[in-house]
Design a protein around this motif. Structure first.
Motif, PDB file in Angstrom:
ATOM      1  N   THR A 115     -16.213  -9.606  -7.489  1.00  0.00           N
ATOM      2  CA  THR A 115     -14.808  -9.907  -7.374  1.00  0.00           C
ATOM      3  C   THR A 115     -14.646 -11.259  -6.716  1.00  0.00           C
ATOM      4  O   THR A 115     -15.610 -11.990  -6.515  1.00  0.00           O
ATOM      5  CB  THR A 115     -14.097  -8.817  -6.549  1.00  0.00           C
ATOM      6  OG1 THR A 115     -14.656  -8.830  -5.235  1.00  0.00           O
ATOM      7  CG2 THR A 115     -14.307  -7.439  -7.170  1.00  0.00           C
ATOM      8  N   LEU A 124     -10.767   0.734  -3.299  1.00  0.00           N
ATOM      9  CA  LEU A 124     -11.382   0.146  -4.491  1.00  0.00           C
ATOM     10  C   LEU A 124     -11.690  -1.322  -4.273  1.00  0.00           C
ATOM     11  O   LEU A 124     -10.984  -2.017  -3.540  1.00  0.00           O
ATOM     12  CB  LEU A 124     -10.442   0.288  -5.699  1.00  0.00           C
ATOM     13  CG  LEU A 124      -9.879   1.686  -5.985  1.00  0.00           C
ATOM     14  CD1 LEU A 124      -8.881   1.621  -7.121  1.00  0.00           C
ATOM     15  CD2 LEU A 124     -10.998   2.665  -6.288  1.00  0.00           C
ATOM     16  N   LYS A 125     -12.745  -1.767  -4.929  1.00  0.00           N
ATOM     17  CA  LYS A 125     -13.070  -3.199  -4.921  1.00  0.00           C
ATOM     18  C   LYS A 125     -13.971  -3.477  -6.112  1.00  0.00           C
ATOM     19  O   LYS A 125     -15.158  -3.143  -6.099  1.00  0.00           O
ATOM     20  CB  LYS A 125     -13.755  -3.621  -3.625  1.00  0.00           C
ATOM     21  CG  LYS A 125     -14.025  -5.128  -3.550  1.00  0.00           C
ATOM     22  CD  LYS A 125     -14.600  -5.493  -2.201  1.00  0.00           C
ATOM     23  CE  LYS A 125     -15.042  -6.961  -2.161  1.00  0.00           C
ATOM     24  NZ  LYS A 125     -13.910  -7.885  -2.408  1.00  0.00           N
ATOM     25  N   ASN A 181      -8.987  -1.738   4.237  1.00  0.00           N
ATOM     26  CA  ASN A 181      -8.456  -1.445   2.911  1.00  0.00           C
ATOM     27  C   ASN A 181      -7.566  -0.205   2.903  1.00  0.00           C
ATOM     28  O   ASN A 181      -6.539  -0.168   2.233  1.00  0.00           O
ATOM     29  CB  ASN A 181      -9.620  -1.276   1.923  1.00  0.00           C
ATOM     30  CG  ASN A 181      -9.181  -1.286   0.473  1.00  0.00           C
ATOM     31  OD1 ASN A 181      -8.016  -1.168   0.149  1.00  0.00           O
ATOM     32  ND2 ASN A 181     -10.149  -1.415  -0.414  1.00  0.00           N
ATOM     33  N   VAL A 208      -6.378  -1.602  -3.050  1.00  0.00           N
ATOM     34  CA  VAL A 208      -7.194  -2.775  -3.352  1.00  0.00           C
ATOM     35  C   VAL A 208      -6.809  -3.899  -2.394  1.00  0.00           C
ATOM     36  O   VAL A 208      -5.701  -3.934  -1.847  1.00  0.00           O
ATOM     37  CB  VAL A 208      -7.016  -3.253  -4.807  1.00  0.00           C
ATOM     38  CG1 VAL A 208      -7.552  -2.222  -5.782  1.00  0.00           C
ATOM     39  CG2 VAL A 208      -5.560  -3.581  -5.103  1.00  0.00           C
ATOM     40  N   GLU A 209      -7.726  -4.836  -2.232  1.00  0.00           N
ATOM     41  CA  GLU A 209      -7.510  -5.924  -1.282  1.00  0.00           C
ATOM     42  C   GLU A 209      -6.480  -6.927  -1.778  1.00  0.00           C
ATOM     43  O   GLU A 209      -5.683  -7.458  -1.002  1.00  0.00           O
ATOM     44  CB  GLU A 209      -8.844  -6.622  -1.011  1.00  0.00           C
ATOM     45  CG  GLU A 209      -8.747  -7.786  -0.031  1.00  0.00           C
ATOM     46  CD  GLU A 209     -10.073  -8.488   0.145  1.00  0.00           C
ATOM     47  OE1 GLU A 209     -10.072  -9.646   0.613  1.00  0.00           O
ATOM     48  OE2 GLU A 209     -11.118  -7.882  -0.188  1.00  0.00           O
ATOM     49  N   SER A 251     -15.222   4.806  -4.096  1.00  0.00           N
ATOM     50  CA  SER A 251     -14.888   4.562  -5.500  1.00  0.00           C
ATOM     51  C   SER A 251     -16.021   4.932  -6.450  1.00  0.00           C
ATOM     52  O   SER A 251     -15.793   5.082  -7.654  1.00  0.00           O
ATOM     53  CB  SER A 251     -14.526   3.085  -5.695  1.00  0.00           C
ATOM     54  OG  SER A 251     -15.548   2.250  -5.205  1.00  0.00           O
ATOM     55  N   ILE A 286      -1.560  -2.659  -2.697  1.00  0.00           N
ATOM     56  CA  ILE A 286      -2.251  -3.938  -2.839  1.00  0.00           C
ATOM     57  C   ILE A 286      -2.120  -4.714  -1.534  1.00  0.00           C
ATOM     58  O   ILE A 286      -1.018  -4.911  -1.024  1.00  0.00           O
ATOM     59  CB  ILE A 286      -1.664  -4.755  -4.005  1.00  0.00           C
ATOM     60  CG1 ILE A 286      -1.813  -3.983  -5.325  1.00  0.00           C
ATOM     61  CG2 ILE A 286      -2.347  -6.117  -4.110  1.00  0.00           C
ATOM     62  CD1 ILE A 286      -1.132  -4.652  -6.511  1.00  0.00           C
ATOM     63  N   ASP A 344      -7.794  -7.912  -8.204  1.00  0.00           N
ATOM     64  CA  ASP A 344      -8.927  -6.999  -8.272  1.00  0.00           C
ATOM     65  C   ASP A 344      -9.042  -6.384  -9.666  1.00  0.00           C
ATOM     66  O   ASP A 344      -8.057  -5.924 -10.250  1.00  0.00           O
ATOM     67  CB  ASP A 344      -8.786  -5.886  -7.228  1.00  0.00           C
ATOM     68  CG  ASP A 344     -10.100  -5.189  -6.958  1.00  0.00           C
ATOM     69  OD1 ASP A 344     -10.603  -4.505  -7.869  1.00  0.00           O
ATOM     70  OD2 ASP A 344     -10.628  -5.327  -5.843  1.00  0.00           O
TER      71      ASP A 344
END
Length: 466
Positions: A463, A71-72, A139, A99-100, A157, A126, A104
């Motif tokens: 983001t 996800l992003k 990721n 997620v990064e 996503s 995360i 996020d």
């Protein structure tokens, strides 16, 4: 040269135009037959989607699956896309949502879904681990290593799937349990053809939708039906971790006494931009295994995409394919309706005197009818009549008209933008970061200037990485 020689020369014209005319008509017949194969295969595969027997089986009797969703940001339709994995009719699976960083915006959606479905075994991861230049691999690598199951299902996503997709995909991956052993090679990867739906009315979104749901789907299904080589899009892929851990991306066959010192596993594919295609190719060429399409589609939500976004998205993937499958990319314009139609029309006029003004309308009408039949097979219903039909066909016509100009622009370059970063595509689709932020081309300005959105996954909201 005397008069007799001149008369003889005029009575025996060069054979070159005849050869070219025959070649053009023959090529047209081949491409049209390939498209027709895609249409027929789509009818057989997608118009009936039976419920998998695994859906109601005891959890201890079915193979476990680890679902990984990178996800992003807030993609179009994100809540519904992610929720579709929480509602799978399959008794034994876990979900990793990666997620990064902890800022996020997707995390709020993820936490809402976990609260809504407390009985689903879902995990949030995360923080990325940098194993290459590909941000998607960075990721998901931690989820890949923590997965409790051998079967992995990696979905983008912006993809939504039917509740029965996982069960039917595992059926395709493992094959019928009572089937007798055969000489057919084992299936190592199950993938799903993308079926796009525009969530907003913007021109680029509808052009992308028309492309993915007709010409792209038709040729994608046809090539996978013929199955002479790997052809996979990474929107939704199911494969075994134990297989990925045996490949290294060199595409050289693995032998029983392989002592290669190359690193193996998912991390090695971080050096490629199109990691999905390279993973599929590695399973095919290194392990000698095969792929299969299930009878499900990956419903691809397309958010607010401008025509410029569409243009640069197509440019990016042409430049990547050029470095991976150069010959196929080189002949790509000759598979498009306008170019191949004109070639056939010229050939028929030269050979038989058939008028171009008559052939071309028939050609385009039949080509469109085949593509719309593919759409109906994937959607489960025909394209609605009225304004919806005309809007779709208008976007379809624009896509066809843009195909050659986009290809001509893309084929000469090697620089691509992805997720707000600039890369240079190298041999075999590997990439390296470029320090050049802007490509010096008038295409980047005026009408063709990018909107600033990150278009690789149709992200609707920026983001922290911009």
């Amino acid at each position: 040269m005397d008069v007799d020689d001149v008369t003889e020369a005029h009575s025996h014209p060069s054979a070159v135009p005849t050869v070219l005319a025959v070649a053009g008509v023959t090529w047209y017949c081949f491409i049209f037959s390939l498209g027709l194969l895609g249409c027929v295969s789509a009818r057989k595969r997608y118009r009936l989607r039976p419920r998998s027997p695994l859906a109601s089986a005891d959890p201890s009797t079915v193979p476990g699956v680890s679902i990984i969703r990178p996800l992003k940001g807030l993609d179009a339709n994100l809540y519904e896309n992610l929720e579709s994995t929480f509602t799978q009719e399959y008794p034994n699976y876990e979900i990793f949502l990666t997620v990064e960083n902890d800022h996020d915006q997707a995390l709020a959606v993820v936490r809402d879904l976990i609260a809504k479905y407390p009985n689903v075994n879902a995990h949030i991861i995360i923080g990325e681990e940098t194993v290459g230049v590909n941000p998607k691999v960075n990721n998901i690598i931690r989820a890949y290593r923590q997965a409790a199951n051998d079967i992995l299902w990696v979905l983008d996503s912006n993809v939504m799937v039917d509740s029965g997709t996982l069960g039917r995909s595992v059926d395709a991956l493992d094959g019928p349990p009572s089937a007798a052993p055969s000489s057919r090679k084992r299936i190592a990867l199950v993938h799903h053809v993308p079926f796009a739906f525009a969530t907003e009315y913007s021109l680029g979104s509808h052009v992308e939708q028309a492309f993915l749901n007709t010409n792209h789907a038709k040729m994608y299904i046809a090539i996978n039906t013929v199955a002479i080589d790997s052809c996979v899009v990474g929107k939704s892929n199911l494969y075994r971790k134990s297989d990925i851990d045996r490949v290294d991306g060199t595409l050289k066959p693995v032998t029983s006494n392989d002592q290669s010192r190359h690193e193996k596993g998912l991390a090695v594919f971080g050096r490629f931009l199109a990691e999905d295609n390279m993973i599929a190719s590695a399973l095919w060429h290194e392990l000698g295994l095969r792929h299969d399409l299930s009878c499900d589609v990956a419903r691809n939500a397309v958010g607010n995409m401008s025509l410029a976004d569409y243009f640069w998205r197509r440019v990016r993937w042409i430049r990547v394919r050029k470095r991976m499958v150069f010959a196929a990319t080189l002949i790509e314009p000759f598979t498009e309706s306008i170019v191949v139609g004109v070639l056939a029309a010229l050939g028929l006029r030269y050979l038989f005197g058939f008028p171009m003004w008559l052939f071309l309308p028939i050609h385009f009408a039949v080509w469109l009818a085949v593509d719309l039949d593919v759409y109906a097979s994937l959607a489960g219903y025909p394209l609605p009549s009225g304004a919806v039909w005309w809007r779709f066909v208008g976007a379809y016509a624009l896509r066809e008209a843009l195909a050659l100009p986009i290809w001509m622009f893309a084929i000469w370059g090697s620089t691509v933008d992805w997720r707000g970063k600039t890369y240079i595509v190298m041999r075999n689709g590997e990439v390296r970061r470029s320090n050049r932020d802007d490509e010096k081309s008038w295409f980047r300005w005026g009408f063709w200037k990018r909107s600033g959105k990150n278009d690789s996954h149709y992200e609707a909201i920026e983001t922290s990485e911009s």
